[in-house]
Design an enzyme around this catalytic site. Sequence first.
Site, PDB file in Angstrom:
ATOM      1  N   PRO A  28       8.167  54.080  74.552  1.00 56.56           N
ATOM      2  CA  PRO A  28       7.813  52.992  75.592  1.00 56.56           C
ATOM      3  C   PRO A  28       7.176  51.726  74.898  1.00 56.56           C
ATOM      4  CG  PRO A  28       7.345  54.864  76.731  1.00 56.56           C
ATOM      5  CD  PRO A  28       7.793  55.300  75.267  1.00 56.56           C
ATOM      6  N   TYR A  29       6.443  51.768  73.789  1.00 58.63           N
ATOM      7  CA  TYR A  29       5.892  50.922  73.261  1.00 58.63           C
ATOM      8  C   TYR A  29       6.935  49.986  72.333  1.00 58.63           C
ATOM      9  CZ  TYR A  29       3.785  48.576  68.757  1.00 58.63           C
ATOM     10  OH  TYR A  29       3.441  47.696  67.871  1.00 58.63           O
TER      11      TYR A  29
END
Length: 316
Positions: free
Chosen positions: A150-151
Amino acid sequence: MTKALVTGCAGFIGSHLTQRLLNDGVTVIGIDGFVDNYDVAAKLRNLAEIGSHPAFTFHSTMLQAERWKDWLDGVDVVYHLAALPGVRNSWGKAFAEYVSHNILATQLLLEACMQRPKPPVIVVSSSSSVYGTMQGTLTDESAPLRPVSPYGVTKEAMEQVCSVYVKAYGLPITMLRYFTVYGPRQRPDMAFHRFFRQMMKGDPVVVYGDGQQSRDFTYVTDAVEANILAGRHAAPGEIFNVGGNREVKLIDVLNIMGTLMNISPKISFQPGPAGDSLRTCADIRLAEQRLGYRPQVSLEEGLRRQLADMRFQPRS
């Protein structure tokens, strides 16, 4: 350049960049919201390293406070490093915080810069995480973006937001994709910091995965130099890899660290977490050709400097 804005100025790279700019005679406005993704005391130590320079004005606040008149007045270049970093923590409910800090805050900054009579040059910090696990030989800037965390997704989205402001309004934005930056003041959650600290304590070094994963490591002053060069020479919309020009397996890094400390590290291999890239390998030829970027610090020398710095710092 006579005046710069540095967001995330109390962070790892941001504090080094701020010091470099001040040493070069640039007036610096610094912003840091002290996001508690790691011990705030470490960020305060970074600020102490910068010191009370007469050309440095610090604002302890989030970008969402939108005090643009205070922050952007007379600024020639904006170095946007403020972000919520870290792959492993970006899953679950924390993702909303990553969206807020990495995407929404960036869009607010771009809107504010666009309202200036003459928009400043904007150098935005991105990440090799946008590529995911890299294939083949060296990875250049045209490689597909396939983040595996997700980062990484938020960093790719941030880049897309920047690109549409370039296309729609001609905003002078360039983006730098860092490849695993290390050196003095490295965040305590990052691998090299953890490894050195565990060795200092005589504890086993915890390695996630089998140690065969490889990285292209970038010493922090080389990352700073890339920012300076981009602020001077980059054209709107350009994206550059910022790497150390050498791919190394993690197990080999541990051997170098052990040699520096005159020990044979005890290693505890743990299952690899979701979202970790197995391989990063930067093709930096575009940055060399367009910016004159050439990494100066070898991995061995960079690790020696980081170790020397950590031996003088409180344990964290």
